[in-house]
Design a protein around this motif. Structure first.
Motif, PDB file in Angstrom:
ATOM      1  N   ASP A 146       0.689  46.653 -35.134  1.00 46.99           N
ATOM      2  CA  ASP A 146      -0.186  46.511 -36.296  1.00 46.99           C
ATOM      3  C   ASP A 146      -1.619  46.254 -35.824  1.00 46.99           C
ATOM      4  OD1 ASP A 146       1.947  46.750 -38.141  1.00 46.99           O
ATOM      5  OD2 ASP A 146       2.440  44.622 -37.855  1.00 46.99           O
ATOM      6  N   PHE A 197      -8.838  54.266 -40.971  1.00 49.42           N
ATOM      7  CA  PHE A 197      -8.358  53.111 -41.751  1.00 49.42           C
ATOM      8  C   PHE A 197      -8.657  53.170 -43.241  1.00 49.42           C
ATOM      9  CE2 PHE A 197      -9.342  51.457 -37.412  1.00 49.42           C
ATOM     10  CZ  PHE A 197      -8.024  51.304 -37.011  1.00 49.42           C
ATOM     11  N   GLY A 198      -9.317  54.230 -43.706  1.00 54.10           N
ATOM     12  CA  GLY A 198      -9.538  54.369 -45.130  1.00 54.10           C
ATOM     13  C   GLY A 198     -10.768  53.636 -45.630  1.00 54.10           C
ATOM     14  N   GLU A 199     -10.772  53.353 -46.915  1.00 49.96           N
ATOM     15  CA  GLU A 199     -11.952  52.777 -47.567  1.00 49.96           C
ATOM     16  C   GLU A 199     -12.146  51.312 -47.187  1.00 49.96           C
ATOM     17  OE1 GLU A 199     -13.780  52.192 -52.093  1.00 49.96           O
ATOM     18  OE2 GLU A 199     -11.950  53.351 -51.761  1.00 49.96           O
ATOM     19  N   PRO A 200     -13.345  50.923 -46.782  1.00 53.77           N
ATOM     20  CA  PRO A 200     -13.593  49.514 -46.478  1.00 53.77           C
ATOM     21  C   PRO A 200     -13.629  48.678 -47.760  1.00 53.77           C
ATOM     22  CG  PRO A 200     -15.633  50.758 -46.332  1.00 53.77           C
ATOM     23  CD  PRO A 200     -14.542  51.759 -46.558  1.00 53.77           C
ATOM     24  N   LYS A 201     -13.099  47.470 -47.665  1.00 53.60           N
ATOM     25  CA  LYS A 201     -13.094  46.573 -48.823  1.00 53.60           C
ATOM     26  C   LYS A 201     -14.403  45.819 -48.961  1.00 53.60           C
ATOM     27  CE  LYS A 201      -8.099  45.648 -48.928  1.00 53.60           C
ATOM     28  NZ  LYS A 201      -7.065  44.568 -48.856  1.00 53.60           N
ATOM     29  N   PHE A 226     -11.248  46.343 -43.630  1.00 52.49           N
ATOM     30  CA  PHE A 226     -10.487  47.476 -44.139  1.00 52.49           C
ATOM     31  C   PHE A 226      -9.128  47.003 -44.644  1.00 52.49           C
ATOM     32  CE2 PHE A 226     -13.726  49.293 -41.520  1.00 52.49           C
ATOM     33  CZ  PHE A 226     -14.013  50.519 -42.080  1.00 52.49           C
ATOM     34  N   SER A 227      -8.370  47.914 -45.196  1.00 54.05           N
ATOM     35  CA  SER A 227      -7.055  47.568 -45.739  1.00 54.05           C
ATOM     36  C   SER A 227      -6.137  47.040 -44.641  1.00 54.05           C
ATOM     37  CB  SER A 227      -6.420  48.783 -46.407  1.00 54.05           C
ATOM     38  OG  SER A 227      -6.214  49.821 -45.479  1.00 54.05           O
ATOM     39  N   LYS A 228      -5.144  46.298 -45.045  1.00 51.79           N
ATOM     40  CA  LYS A 228      -4.166  45.686 -44.148  1.00 51.79           C
ATOM     41  C   LYS A 228      -4.812  44.712 -43.168  1.00 51.79           C
ATOM     42  CE  LYS A 228      -0.921  49.554 -44.500  1.00 51.79           C
ATOM     43  NZ  LYS A 228      -0.121  50.564 -43.782  1.00 51.79           N
TER      44      LYS A 228
END
Length: 323
Positions: A146, A197-201, A226-228
């Motif tokens: 992870d 990792f996709g869209e940053p929070k 980022f997510s997770k």
């Protein structure tokens, strides 16, 4: 469309090797016209590269009936204007990174693409290169478990061979480039974070002109979540000594880490008791894999390899880091 007949707006240094020749090396793709405001340089480029037509007026190229797709490779200042004009003319657009001067301009380009119903793709071309596809595969396979965090150090001396050469120092003029050298290199690096990792929070940062010359900041630090729970920290400095030159990207997970240079050709995978290296051959025209994907997308045979929506995410991070 069965064939993509490309026109280039802005046939400058970046198009000489990185992208320009690739348009004639991809299936169902041809470069039929180029434009540069300096007519002599536009003609010279066309002759040297075997391009049938050249212009010194972007509107003439956009409205050329033989051109059915447009690659915009001007400095960022002109990206928004030319993209929207091309979309209004019904011509799909492949535009260089950074997508625009700022996220607000990039949003307007995205809206125009949606309103006109014409395709728009951004040249974050590392997404299509084997090295970064391998990193994405390693992350997908959880080769390092992870992911906990990613960290970047991009440290360059004032005279750096990583920075693209040009006839003028427009990259150091924020009104033309959007900022300084950070705006030239960081789009590659931050887009990879989005790609992985996709869209940053959330994200924040700061920038400063430490050297005190010119109008552009020469050091930038930023962080993003980022997510997770993946945390990113980055430092960009363009005034270090040559001995401290560094291009280092690390992705650290619960079982190891992946290390690479964004502007290199080797990936190192370190896990408990194991070290593997993956070395990739240089690509003659670094944008060719992306241009192939963009061509297929414009022809209806593939997904968008980098949408405006994705590119705006890295633009927003850049804006936040350099407020």
């Amino acid at each position: 469309m069965n064939e993509i007949n490309w026109g280039i707006i802005g046939c400058g240094d970046v198009t000489e090797v990185k992208s320009g020749p690739a348009f004639n090396k991809v299936n169902h793709s041809s470069l039929v016209a180029v434009m540069r405001r300096d007519a002599l340089k536009a003609e010279d480029y066309a002759i040297r590269h075997g391009v049938p037509k050249w212009y010194d007026d972007a509107d003439l190229l956009i409205n050329d009936p033989e051109v059915n797709a447009i690659y915009i490779a001007t400095p960022p200042l002109q990206h928004e204007e030319y993209t929207i004009k091309a979309l209004a003319a019904g011509k799909p657009v492949y535009v260089e990174k950074p997508m625009a001067l700022n996220a607000a301009a990039a949003e307007r380009m995205k809206v125009a693409s949606e309103e006109y119903g014409v395709k728009l793709c951004i040249a974050h071309y590392r997404r299509a290169q084997p090295m970064f596809l391998k990193i994405k595969d390693l992350l997908r396979e959880k080769a390092i478990g992870d992911v906990r965090f990613a960290q970047l150090q991009m440290l360059q001396p004032i005279a750096s061979d990583v920075i693209a050469t040009s006839e003028t120092s427009w990259r150091l003029n924020p009104s033309i480039s959007g900022g300084g050298l950070f705006h030239d290199l960081a789009p590659h690096q931050l887009d990879l974070m989005v790609y992985f990792f996709g869209e940053p929070k959330s994200f924040s940062g700061l920038s400063l002109n430490q050297r005190g010359t010119g109008n552009a900041d020469d050091i930038v630090v930023g962080r993003a979540l980022f997510s997770k729970g993946v945390v990113f920290n980055g430092t960009w400095c363009f005034t270090v000594s040559p001995s401290n030159k560094t291009d280092l990207f690390e992705i650290v997970g619960s079982k190891g880490k992946i290390t690479f240079q964004v502007f290199g050709n080797k990936v190192t995978l370190a896990t408990e008791g194991s070290l593997k290296e993956f070395v990739f051959d240089p690509i003659a025209h670094v944008e060719q894999p992306m241009i192939e994907k963009v061509t297929n997308y414009f022809l209806g045979g593939d997904e968008n390899p980098c949408s405006a929506k994705d590119a705006i995410l890295s633009m927003k991070m850049m804006d936040s880091f350099t407020i």
